[in-house]
Design an enzyme around this catalytic site. Structure first.
Site, PDB file in Angstrom:
ATOM      1  N   TYR A 172       0.830  -1.211   0.000  1.00  0.00           N
ATOM      2  CA  TYR A 172       0.000   0.000   0.000  1.00  0.00           C
ATOM      3  C   TYR A 172       0.864   1.261   0.000  1.00  0.00           C
ATOM      4  CZ  TYR A 172      -3.378   3.382   1.967  1.00  0.00           C
ATOM      5  OH  TYR A 172      -4.173   4.468   2.209  1.00  0.00           O
ATOM      6  N   LYS A 176       1.110   4.189  -2.875  1.00  0.00           N
ATOM      7  CA  LYS A 176       0.672   5.546  -2.542  1.00  0.00           C
ATOM      8  C   LYS A 176       1.774   6.581  -2.767  1.00  0.00           C
ATOM      9  CE  LYS A 176      -3.604   4.997  -1.604  1.00  0.00           C
ATOM     10  NZ  LYS A 176      -4.568   5.460  -2.635  1.00  0.00           N
TER      11      LYS A 176
END
Length: 300
Positions: A172, A176
């Site tokens: 993640y 990001k």
């Protein structure tokens, strides 16, 4: 075009069936924007499909007099992302705003993370931004070349996890931080066509961050997703000047971040050696930032 009235502004919001995406879609509609409500309706880990969440948001928008249409396209599929952009244009006659918000989680310590968990999260969070943005920007470029002016906006979703790192979220966090680079690039490439691009890191209570708390006795919900929506609506407006920016928003705070700032700048009159590098940097390295530096109320 299926709607009787052509709206002056049209937005696609991905992952709009719940949480932040729903708050964005509802607020954009209240601001007079017609909304393509995109959501696969899957579980937090990306499995399964359910048309219900997107349909419910569309019904809520229409019940208040707004215009909306549901999209169940997979935003990380290149062709389906193009079909979603086409749906906006075919339904409402135009497209002005793309809010990339869809996301999933498969948290696991990196040494235990499977290739499937890595690929699935990076696919949704990074390719799921890139594919819709590619088709939207191609559409806007064609509009400009056809002599029709564009005042378009891409809003990408980043995270403090990307800029600071976070336990169990290597997949993640990597995606990001990559979104920040994508957003900056779109700002540069889109400028000549009237396309702005910004990234927003929201701190809000959603399925991804369901344990965010306000503290005992609190009367104000700091982590209500609706708190972030006004910033998104402002970035979506035609006269918004912001581009190439990274924002962090929660509660009643909006922070403008500069992840590319130079923290230390050392120069030497002589060529560097291994020892001189160590001596120069030993006491000058910045303290590693923590999430609580940006969100004092953060409670995981």
């Amino acid at each position: 075009m299926s709607n009787e009235q052509t709206p002056s502004r049209v937005a696609i919001v991905t992952g709009a069936g719940r949480g932040l995406g729903r708050a964005y879609a509802m607020s954009l509609a209240q601001d007079g924007v017609a909304v393509v409500v995109n959501d696969l309706g899957g579980a937090l880990d990306g499995s399964g499909k359910d048309s219900g969440p997107a349909a419910e948001v569309v019904a809520e928008i229409e019940a208040t007099g707004g215009q909306a249409v549901a999209s169940h396209h997979d935003v990380a599929d290149w062709d389906e992302a193009g079909e979603m952009v086409a749906l906006a244009v075919e339904t409402f006659g135009r497209l002005d705003v793309l809010v990339n918000n869809a996301g999933i989680l498969r948290d696991k310590m990196f040494a235990n993370m499977s290739q499937e968990d890595w690929d699935a999260v990076v696919r949704v969070h990074l390719k799921g931004h890139a594919a819709p943005a590619h088709h939207a920007m191609a559409h806007w470029r064609a509009e400009v070349k056809a002599g029709r002016g564009v005042a378009a906006s891409v809003v990408s979703t980043t995270s403090l996890a990307g800029m600071l790192g976070n336990f169990g979220q290597a997949n993640y966090a990597s995606a990001k931080m990559a979104v920040v680079g994508l957003s900056h690039t779109l700002a540069r490439e889109g400028e000549r066509y009237g396309i702005r691009s910004n990234a927003v890191s929201p701190s809000a209570r959603t399925r991804i961050e369901e344990n965010l708390g306000n503290g005992e006795g609190a009367t104000y919900d700091v982590f209500n997703p609706a708190n972030v929506a006004p910033l998104i609506c402002w970035l979506a407006r035609a006269d918004c000047p912001a581009t190439g920016q990274v924002f962090h928003a929660y509660g009643r705070r909006i922070e403008v971040l500069n992840p590319t700032a130079i923290a230390v700048d050392l120069q030497s009159d002589e060529d560097w050696t291994v020892d001189s590098v160590g001596e120069a940097l030993a006491d000058r390295l910045p303290r590693r930032a923590e999430i609580t530096d940006f969100v004092p109320e953060f409670n995981r």
